[in-house]
Every structure is written in C-alpha cells, then in structure tokens.
Design an enzyme around this catalytic site. Structure first.
Site, mmCIF file in Angstrom:
data_model
loop_
_atom_site.group_PDB
_atom_site.id
_atom_site.type_symbol
_atom_site.label_atom_id
_atom_site.label_comp_id
_atom_site.label_asym_id
_atom_site.label_seq_id
_atom_site.Cartn_x
_atom_site.Cartn_y
_atom_site.Cartn_z
ATOM 1 N N GLU A 222 0.812 -1.226 0.000
ATOM 2 C CA GLU A 222 0.000 0.000 0.000
ATOM 3 C C GLU A 222 0.841 1.270 0.000
ATOM 4 O O GLU A 222 0.522 2.219 0.729
ATOM 5 C CB GLU A 222 -0.932 0.012 1.217
ATOM 6 C CG GLU A 222 -1.926 -1.124 1.201
ATOM 7 C CD GLU A 222 -2.781 -1.171 2.462
ATOM 8 O OE1 GLU A 222 -3.995 -1.339 2.326
ATOM 9 O OE2 GLU A 222 -2.232 -1.064 3.579
HETATM 10 C C1 TNX Z 1 -4.369 -3.905 4.686
HETATM 11 S S1 TNX Z 1 -2.749 -6.310 4.354
HETATM 12 C C2 TNX Z 1 -3.083 -3.759 5.158
HETATM 13 C C3 TNX Z 1 -2.865 -3.443 6.575
HETATM 14 C C4 TNX Z 1 -4.160 -3.242 7.302
HETATM 15 C C5 TNX Z 1 -5.156 -4.291 6.868
HETATM 16 C C6 TNX Z 1 -6.442 -4.238 7.615
HETATM 17 C C7 TNX Z 1 -1.662 -5.318 4.114
HETATM 18 C C8 TNX Z 1 -0.457 -5.832 3.546
HETATM 19 N N1 TNX Z 1 -1.945 -4.039 4.433
HETATM 20 O O1 TNX Z 1 -2.066 -2.287 6.692
HETATM 21 O O2 TNX Z 1 -3.908 -3.345 8.655
HETATM 22 O O3 TNX Z 1 -5.414 -4.116 5.507
HETATM 23 O O4 TNX Z 1 -7.259 -5.327 7.302
#
Ligand code: TNX
Length: 526
Positions: free
Chosen positions: A341
């Site tokens: 992300e």
């Molecule tokens: C996505 S999964 C994220 C996390 C969040 C999560 C909450 C991922 C690699 N990144 O930063 O905590 O969703 O469900």
C-alpha cells in the site's frame, strides 16, 4: 512335485500369513477418519492406526529422552510443564539409553527416519509406553502437541484435576504438507506486552504453527528499539490507534520473544514496513521526509498516506542501520520489508527503492520477504512475496520464479469480522465465518500457481480494532486451528463437515487454556 492346485493353496496361505503379520493387531483399518481414530487432532495427521490399547499416566511416571542432550531435555521439560499443573504429578525428565520401563514416556531422535524431515514424528502408544520418535528435535516438539491433544481436555487446566489421564493406543505417523505455517501479529496499531505476545506464540505452537511474523512498525507506532535511531521507539512508539500510550520492545525484550519462540521451534520474521506505513518513523526524524518537516503522530486507521523520501541518502542510511540492527538480533534468515500500500510513493521510486532494500537485506546476511506489491520491482533470487489481495502481483512473483506465501485476505485475515454483527474487526475483505476460513486450498486459491511455487500459508491479525489479549483470542480462535490444518494436512483428507465436529471437541481445550474464543454457531461445540 506339487501340482498347480497345491501351489495355489500354498501361495494363498503364505499371503494370508504375511498380511496378518503386518496388519494392525486389532480391528481397525488404516484410516484418516477421526471419528474412528485416536482423538480429535488438529491438524489432522498424515496417518493414524489405532489399537485397542489404552495408556494411563499415573504419579511416578517420567519423561525419558535419548540422547540426553540439553536440547532434548528442554523438549521433555516443555511437555512436563504442560502435564504437571493439571495432573499434579510433578513429572521429571531424565536421560535414557534405551526404552524405559512400563508407565513412562520416551522421546527420542535415535534411529529417527530421515524421511520424517525436520518436523515429522512417529508416535506409538501401547498399554505400557508412549514412544515418540523423530529425525529432529523439532519433530519431537510437534509430536508433543499431538500427545497433549490425545489426553482429555482438562489436561490443559492450570489447576489440578482428577483425571484419569488416558491416552488412546495406536500409531500416528505424521509430517507437514508445507514448511511455512505462519501467523502474523500487528503490534503497531495496538501494542501488546511481551507476555501477551508469548502467550499467543504458545497457543500457536499447540497447533503446530512454525512461523511468527512480527509486524513491528506502521503509521501508528514503531515498536522496536533501534540504538542508532533512538527516537523511532522513544517518539514513534509513544502512541497507538485511539491515542493510548503505545509502547515498544527493548532489544532485550525482542531477544526474549525470539528465544521463547525458538524453544517452540518457531521462527520469528520481523517486519519493518516501508516505504509506506511509515508515519511513526517520519514523525520521529525530519530527515526521512522529502519536505524536511516531521508530521504529527497518527492515531487513526487510514492507510496509504505516508512515504519515506525514497531519493535521499538519509533514507538509505536509515534503512541500512535499522535492517542491520534487526538482522543482528534475529537468528532466522528472513527480514520482512513490508512494501504494501505505498500509495504515496511514485511507482518508479517505489521500484527503485524496493530493488535497493532487497540488496541491503542481503548485505546483512538475510533474505527479503515483502507483501506481493514488491513483485512490481525486480525480485532478487532469494526474495519471497506474500499474497494478500492482488492476484496479478503474486502471479508476477511466480513468473519471476520466486516462492510465495499465501495470506488471501478474503480467507485468512483474522481481523475480518466473522459475521456482520461481530463487534471487533473490519469487513473490507468480507466477513469470514469459520467455514470460509477453512474451505480453501493454498494451491488453487490463485489460478496459475502450483504447489511448488508455494512455501505455505500465513494468517495475519491486524489490530486496528484489536486492543487486548482477549480481543486477539476472539479473532484468532477458532479460525487459527483451521489455518494450521490447511498448512499441515493433506488437502485430500480435509472436509468441512468432518472438521467442524473435530473442531467442536477443541472447545473444552481452548476453555481449559483460558482462550476467549468465538463460539461460532457453525460448530457443534462439546
Ligand atoms: C491492509 S494487508 C493492510 C494493513 C491493514 C489491513 C487491515 C496489508 C499488507 N496491508 O495495513 O492493517 O489491511 O485489514
């Protein structure tokens, strides 16, 4: 010379004799159906051959180990530590050169079959003796969990119970499908004490989990002391989601957790998430920001707004120092570099950054793992991608001939609500009842992957909404035993209709261990 008919009779009788000498001595066939086998084990073992025998543990029993090394003695002590509170027997561990007298337990790697691999074991229970054999000590440790699960549930009680402490007779021969059976805990969104983390690790071990992925840094908190950049923990660790006091682990705390996991044959994989998910670091050092200005600490639950300045020398010095210190205190071969992300990092910058960070990880003698987005960069030969949501990224990692870890969010994210009315958790990847958590195969989950591409499975627990150990329990249990089984047991032996009954027998076990599990209506709890 005998005629043909005589020969035939001879042949048939020979076959009969040889068959009956290798077949089980009692009624049963070789079977995987737990209703007719020894106990209700999770994960389901590779093969179970029950007998009509019963072993009864009584006061005065000992655990004998051979060889009588410090390592095997510690494995024996672990088992004694689990049996003594409820039995009150004060079971002692001793060395033995050969199988001991009746009434005892015997743990040995002598003559262990190399085909059992690192974690396999053979458990034989007769009226007289419990014999656990493995090629490696880790196999004995996994087999100990099987022994615990074969005793009545009250064996897990913290106070003395009355027994009788019977084990069903038979032979279990077991080894895992995948070498990577992990669970991740996010201690950045909410901080958890050393004790809380260790308690979780011990519960994971009961289900033969062998990887603990420790999500140590994120926008809301930096949880590991770094001597060369002390403000990361001192300032970046000083709050959490909702504005509470947060916290961080000293390097001694971290070493204690690693050692605790190591005694359970569990590898710790520390994650330093970058270049996104870095607000806590950015708030601690102005030099990490392209603007040169520190943002405030962040206590909300949005994602994707932060980025290290990927074009500055200070950032690479920071990465090298942090990874150097984390690598030095981590015995396992992996450092997780996050990479997810990074919505506030320009893609070309992201690719160059991830390319460089992998080299930095290697320069400290480790291999990089990253969330699947890192497959947009050029993956080093030893790098591993972890799937969570975007199938094209994980296929790209496989096209680069890299191994992958499967953590599909729609199946394995333990922060997802069970149903719309679950008060904890999120639902962006859907709701995940216990059946949804169990009924998937890591190999067919994403098309275009094959078994050889997949190291195994991992179930993450993100903690934006998870504040206490009781909350952790509630979201992890009873989904976690299912992930453990997906990682350990053959796909062919698994089906929900049978599993739910077996899981139901674990209710009293979890209760005896003090686990605050979700009593899903899908499961016929005992
Ligand atoms: C996505 S999964 C994220 C996390 C969040 C999560 C909450 C991922 C690699 N990144 O930063 O905590 O969703 O469900």
């Amino acid at each position: 010379m005998p005629n043909n008919q005589t020969l035939l009779v001879l042949l048939v009788s020979l076959l009969t004799v040889s068959c009956s000498s290798t077949a089980p001595t009692d009624t049963s066939m070789f079977t995987l159906s737990p209703n007719t086998t020894m106990g209700s084990l999770i994960p389901l073992p590779r093969s179970v051959r029950p007998s009509a025998d019963t072993f009864t543990l009584v006061k005065g029993a000992r655990i004998y180990v051979s060889p009588a090394s410090a390592e095997l003695t510690a494995v024996g002590e672990y088992l004694a530590g689990k049996l003594n509170p409820s039995t009150g027997f004060g079971i002692q561990v001793a060395g033995a050169a050969a199988p001991p007298a009746s009434g005892n337990l015997f743990l040995t790697t002598d003559g262990g079959d190399p085909a059992l691999g690192e974690e396999g074991y053979v458990l034989t229970i007769t009226r007289d003796l419990v014999t656990l054999t493995a090629f490696r000590p880790a196999g004995l440790f996994r087999g100990i969990q099987t022994i615990r699960q074969l005793f009545p549930p009250s064996i897990e009680s913290a106070s003395v119970k009355s027994g009788p402490w019977n084990l069903p007779g038979g032979t279990i021969s077991d080894s895992p499908r995948f070498g990577w059976r992990g669970a991740m805990l996010d201690v950045a969104r909410h901080f958890f004490s050393v004790q809380g983390v260790e308690r979780y690790i011990d519960l994971l071990a009961y289900y033969k989990i062998n990887r603990f992925h420790f999500h140590l840094t994120d926008d809301q908190g930096w949880r590991i002391a770094i001597n060369s950049w002390p403000n990361l923990a001192a300032h970046g660790g000083s709050t959490q989601v909702g504005g509470g006091p947060g916290g961080y682990y000293t390097q001694a705390d971290y070493a204690a957790i690693v050692a605790y996991a190591q005694r359970r044959y569990m590898m710790v994989i520390p994650e330093i998430d970058m270049p996104g998910h870095t607000n806590a670091a950015l708030a601690s050092y102005a030099a990490l920001n392209c603007s040169g200005l520190t943002p405030p600490l962040y206590t909300g639950i949005e994602v994707g707004f932060s980025s290290l300045c990927t074009n500055s020398a200070a950032t690479y010095k920071f990465v090298d120092d942090v990874i150097g210190e984390v690598a030095a205190m981590t015995p396992g071969p992996y450092i997780h570099i996050g990479g997810d992300e990074a919505k506030s990092t320009v893609l070309t910058d992201y690719i160059r950054f991830v390319d460089s960070v992998q080299v930095i990880v290697e320069s400290h003698g480790k291999k990089a793992i990253g969330w699947e987005e890192i497959a947009q960069s050029h993956l080093r030969p030893s790098s591993i991608a972890q799937h969570w949501v975007t199938e094209d990224f994980v296929r790209s990692a496989v096209h680069q001939e890299r191994k992958v870890i499967m953590s599909p969010s729609s199946r394995s994210y333990m922060d997802m609500k069970y149903t719309p009315s679950t008060t904890l958790g999120q639902d962006w990847a859907g709701t995940i009842e216990v059946s949804n958590a169990y009924t998937w195969d890591p190999v067919t989950q994403v098309s275009g992957l094959s078994e050889a591409d997949i190291l195994g499975v991992e179930a993450p627990l993100w903690t934006e909404t998870i504040q206490t150990v009781a909350d952790v329990d509630y979201m992890a249990f009873p989904r976690l035993p299912g992930y453990a089984e997906i990682g350990w047991s053959a796909q062919a032996g698994r089906n929900w209709g049978e599993y739910r009954v077996r899981l139901g027998t674990h209710g009293p076990r979890l209760t005896a261990m003090g686990v605050n599990f979700y009593a899903s209506p899908q499961v016929p709890w005992k």
